[in-house]
Design a protein around this motif. Sequence first.
Motif, PDB file in Angstrom:
ATOM      1  N   ASP A 169      12.823 -23.722  19.621  1.00  0.00           N
ATOM      2  CA  ASP A 169      13.606 -23.632  18.670  1.00  0.00           C
ATOM      3  C   ASP A 169      14.190 -22.929  19.115  1.00  0.00           C
ATOM      4  OD1 ASP A 169      12.652 -26.215  18.055  1.00  0.00           O
ATOM      5  OD2 ASP A 169      12.212 -25.496  15.789  1.00  0.00           O
ATOM      6  N   ASP A 189      16.937 -27.274  19.655  1.00  0.00           N
ATOM      7  CA  ASP A 189      14.860 -27.676  19.920  1.00  0.00           C
ATOM      8  C   ASP A 189      14.390 -28.381  21.001  1.00  0.00           C
ATOM      9  OD1 ASP A 189      12.674 -28.904  18.861  1.00  0.00           O
ATOM     10  OD2 ASP A 189      12.962 -29.458  16.838  1.00  0.00           O
ATOM     11  N   ASP A 300      13.619 -30.096  13.078  1.00  0.00           N
ATOM     12  CA  ASP A 300      12.703 -31.089  12.014  1.00  0.00           C
ATOM     13  C   ASP A 300      11.375 -30.046  11.475  1.00  0.00           C
ATOM     14  OD1 ASP A 300      11.894 -31.140  14.647  1.00  0.00           O
ATOM     15  OD2 ASP A 300      11.050 -33.126  14.963  1.00  0.00           O
ATOM     16  N   GLY A 301      11.373 -28.363  12.242  1.00  0.00           N
ATOM     17  CA  GLY A 301       9.777 -27.915  11.821  1.00  0.00           C
ATOM     18  C   GLY A 301      10.948 -27.688  10.662  1.00  0.00           C
ATOM     19  N   ASP A 335       4.627 -28.294  13.542  1.00  0.00           N
ATOM     20  CA  ASP A 335       6.214 -27.948  14.844  1.00  0.00           C
ATOM     21  C   ASP A 335       6.650 -26.601  14.985  1.00  0.00           C
ATOM     22  OD1 ASP A 335       7.831 -29.321  16.474  1.00  0.00           O
ATOM     23  OD2 ASP A 335       9.094 -30.185  14.860  1.00  0.00           O
ATOM     24  N   ASP A 336       7.259 -25.601  15.932  1.00  0.00           N
ATOM     25  CA  ASP A 336       8.336 -24.617  15.882  1.00  0.00           C
ATOM     26  C   ASP A 336       9.314 -25.173  14.628  1.00  0.00           C
ATOM     27  OD1 ASP A 336       7.156 -24.054  18.579  1.00  0.00           O
ATOM     28  OD2 ASP A 336       8.314 -25.677  19.418  1.00  0.00           O
TER      29      ASP A 336
HETATM   30 MN   LIG Z   1      11.176 -29.890  16.734  1.00  0.00          MN
END
Ligand SMILES: [Mn+2]
Length: 347
Positions: A169, A189, A300-301, A335-336
């Motif tokens: 990201d 991302d 979306d992290g 997630d990142d």
């Molecule tokens: Mn992501």
Amino acid sequence: MGPVNTGLVAEAGDVHWLRADIALAAAARRQAGQLARAVGLPDERVSRVELCVTEMATNLLKHAHDGSLALRVVRTRGRAGVECLSLDNGPGIDDVQRALRDGTSAYGSLGIGMGAIERLADVSGIHSLPGRGTVVCARFWTDGPPPEPEPVATGGLTRPITGEQLCGDTWAVRALDCPSPALLLLMCDGLGHGPLAARAADQARAAFRASRHINPEAVLRDVHEALRKSRGAAAAIALIDLADQRVHLSGVGNITALLAHGDRRNGLLSTPGIAGAHLPRARTHTMPFPPGTALIMHSDGLSDRWKPHDFPGLFTQDASLVAGQLLNQTAVRRDDAGIVVALHRPS
Ligand SMILES: [Mn+2]
């Protein structure tokens, strides 16, 4: 005539994340000292940075659950500095002003630490949610405290998924003068995580910096073209027109973009697709951006299931502190995570 680029305001860069364990103070001191010397802080100011992170580390170990420090180099309009963030998930501080004032109270050394950080740093801030967590921010510039604050302040933060060093990201902010002043923001991302996601993110940031366009759709197209040989990314571009106080946004894939103003929160929709692979005819959404409004873009992290009133007093704070607290409270560990914010100061 093309836009006059008045420079890079801020961008993600490498963030050194240090988890709170027994070696935190020593590790933070060493890392912060390295960063401070690398950007050319004089010895006396390097010592201040080292003292600051030592206070932060000591506070985390004594008082916090599950804390970490995030250290990074910051560059803006020809200036360089070091930013130190302390983030924890509780217990929080009931009365921040009292903690700053009174080091000998029931808050133990927390107050002493906070007061010291405030005195050491060129810019500092603290935001605490009782029961949920505290973020402390301190910045040290090579040439002392910054001049007058900008009408729209920007900042961001990234954190790689647990187990990775590089983050997929990224974010960046540029200032334009075209002919009216504007800010252009990127949130990106890279698909998946690890080195290949980070490479896509780097390419997106380079294309964003090099783009000669103003229109968010056209900038997004430049990012898309630059990512053709990469694994692809979700990306969003926002243009903040400072003269007419509006924001124009164009995005592809899963980037959340929203405006928070008072208790209200308005989402700006992205189009399905993948920058670098499939860019549908992107649409640009336009919304008013009056004083007191916050623009927030994140990957979306971070969860988007929150409301502005979950964060009392946050959105008038330092932009890096705002990004830090939102990441601290809403990031998912699998997630990142990446976030960029732009805060239009209340008039
Ligand atoms: Mn992501």
